[in-house]
Design an enzyme around this catalytic site. Structure first.
Site, PDB file in Angstrom:
ATOM      1  N   HIS A 132      63.728  -6.605 -16.646  1.00 46.73           N
ATOM      2  CA  HIS A 132      63.399  -5.292 -15.847  1.00 46.73           C
ATOM      3  C   HIS A 132      64.841  -6.617 -14.428  1.00 46.73           C
ATOM      4  O   HIS A 132      64.314  -7.160 -14.414  1.00 46.73           O
ATOM      5  CB  HIS A 132      62.497  -4.539 -15.299  1.00 46.73           C
ATOM      6  N   ASP A 209      54.880  -9.891 -17.422  1.00 44.89           N
ATOM      7  CA  ASP A 209      55.095  -8.881 -16.833  1.00 44.89           C
ATOM      8  C   ASP A 209      54.518  -8.004 -17.911  1.00 44.89           C
ATOM      9  O   ASP A 209      55.660  -7.476 -18.936  1.00 44.89           O
ATOM     10  CB  ASP A 209      56.965  -8.612 -16.473  1.00 44.89           C
ATOM     11  N   GLN A 212      54.896  -2.957 -19.162  1.00 40.46           N
ATOM     12  CA  GLN A 212      55.266  -1.572 -20.484  1.00 40.46           C
ATOM     13  C   GLN A 212      54.302  -2.433 -21.197  1.00 40.46           C
ATOM     14  O   GLN A 212      54.530  -1.127 -22.254  1.00 40.46           O
ATOM     15  CB  GLN A 212      56.839  -1.984 -20.366  1.00 40.46           C
ATOM     16  N   LYS A 235      50.951   3.473 -14.337  1.00 44.15           N
ATOM     17  CA  LYS A 235      51.918   3.202 -15.715  1.00 44.15           C
ATOM     18  C   LYS A 235      51.099   3.271 -16.534  1.00 44.15           C
ATOM     19  O   LYS A 235      50.896   3.149 -17.922  1.00 44.15           O
ATOM     20  CB  LYS A 235      52.799   2.197 -16.274  1.00 44.15           C
ATOM     21  N   CYS A 373      67.206  -0.325 -15.099  1.00 48.88           N
ATOM     22  CA  CYS A 373      67.477  -0.978 -13.549  1.00 48.88           C
ATOM     23  C   CYS A 373      67.410  -2.378 -15.189  1.00 48.88           C
ATOM     24  O   CYS A 373      66.752  -3.422 -14.879  1.00 48.88           O
ATOM     25  CB  CYS A 373      65.963  -0.733 -13.274  1.00 48.88           C
TER      26      CYS A 373
END
Length: 415
Positions: A132, A209, A212, A235, A373
């Site tokens: 991303h 990261d 997600q 999220k 993105c």
């Protein structure tokens, strides 16, 4: 890829669970809302909404500043929220949990504080082709400042990273691996634990990261052995404007403050300032108190369902949706990794994703269209963008049927 739809086995009372999310009962364009844009942000259960409302009605005050009852009450809730996040990630200490505004700020914090501490001239930073923008741009800025080099791990046609390529990329100049655990565009689940092992064998730090990943799976930072882990609360069914930076205590202690001001100091005089210990060293100013408390409530909520059930159910949703959509003529799924979270990106020959998304919206179906993105990833696959349906545990098989019907309708209208 041939996925066969499996019969739905009820794992929990989905209709009763959906009542926890008031927005799911609303209508869009006079049609019942079908929300399939969970990769962008997830909806919030009533329990989280009530927690935030109760905080403002009963406990609102600043934290770590007052001796009065309300301040003590707010401080207690805020500190307990940090402990909830610590338990959720299985961090060794609550001091390793830093509240930020979100994944982007967590990554920017690290990139800023790594300048000439972790990353110096000539060092190499490894990222992947599926990152991303938030996990690309901060490292580019850092590299430009200090004279470091960005190296990019390619993905194959299925959207997977090769461990062999990673081993070939890493060398004595490598100092950092910044990698997503789950791709927001492809749904690919990367072998973070294996990559951490390889990185550490080569004295390379790892920033994972998890933006997600956390909505779909249980994360154990000690088991992964990543050095830093970041995610956003919204999220994970929590509020916007709150995020997490996990870091190993020994590493966080070596980094300078990111921002300065009230709350992150031990003593201040006009001659010298001494900074507070972790985690306050990185939390200047009044924090997002209701965000932290709301995030803790969201964590309690998903834990009450259980990630084992969530993962099994979402995998059934993904398999069902894959089987339904891949039967549509001219439709191609982008991202067919062996290990995937419940994200389904696709293109349709001759149609622009924006046009398809607009027609779906008219039918009450919310999906994401565009480059998500991840422009370098779009360039890798030679496409301008995709249509992305991303599922959460409150989605149903009937909603996937509606998505399939909606896509078929768009194809007929646009071709």
């Amino acid at each position: 890829m041939n996925i066969v739809a499996t019969p739905y086995t009820p794992l929990f009372d989905i209709e009763n669970l959906r009542k926890d999310f008031p927005i799911l009962a609303t209508k869009v364009h006079a049609k019942p809302l079908i929300y399939l844009d969970n990769g962008a942000t997830a909806q919030k259960p009533k329990q989280v909404l009530d927690t935030i409302q109760n905080y403002y009605q009963i406990s609102n005050a600043n934290v770590h500043r007052g001796v009065h009852q309300l301040s003590q009450q707010a401080t207690s809730l805020f500190d307990k929220a940090r402990q909830t996040v610590q338990r959720h990630l299985n961090a060794a200490k609550q001091e390793e949990i830093i509240f930020t505004k979100g994944t982007t700020e967590s990554l920017c914090l690290l990139a800023a504080t790594f300048e000439n501490t972790v990353i110096k001239k000539g060092d190499e930073i490894i990222i992947s082709e599926m990152e991303h923008h938030s996990n690309i741009v901060p490292w580019q800025v850092l590299a430009e400042k200090v004279g470091a080099i960005i190296k990019v791990l390619p993905v194959n046609d299925a959207g997977e990273i090769s461990i062999e390529n990673f081993k070939k990329t890493i060398n004595t100049k490598s100092k950092l691996l910044a990698i997503t655990q789950v791709s927001n565009t492809l749904g690919s689940i990367n072998p973070i634990q294996e990559m951490c092992n390889i990185a550490h064998q080569n004295n390379v730090l790892v920033v994972a990261d998890g933006a997600q990943a956390v909505p779909h799976m249980q994360v154990d930072v000690q088991q992964l052995d990543c050095d830093f882990y970041v995610y956003s609360g919204h999220k994970l069914f929590g509020p916007t404007g709150i995020g997490i930076l996990y870091g190993k205590e020994i590493l966080l202690n070596t980094l300078p403050p990111y921002q300065t001001g009230g709350g992150m100091i031990k003593t201040v005089s006009f001659a010298k300032t001494e900074y507070a210990e972790l985690p306050q060293k990185f939390e200047a100013g009044t924090p997002n108190i209701e965000g932290a408390i709301g995030l803790a409530s969201a964590i309690d909520y998903v834990n009450s369902i259980g990630f084992e059930l969530i993962q099994r159910y979402e995998q059934d949703l993904l398999n069902y949706a894959t089987a339904q959509l891949q039967a549509i003529e001219g439709l191609k799924i982008i991202g067919t990794a062996q290990h995937k979270a419940s994200v389904l990106s696709f293109v349709i020959e001759g149609l622009h994703p924006f046009d398809v998304g607009t027609i779906l919206d008219q039918q009450g179906i919310a999906v994401r269209t565009g480059h998500h993105c991840t422009q370098p990833l779009m360039q890798r696959f030679g496409i301008p963008g995709t249509i992305r349906a991303s599922f959460a545990f409150y989605n149903t098989f009937e909603e996937i049927d509606a998505l399939t019907k909606g896509v078929n309708k768009a194809v007929k209208m646009l071709k």
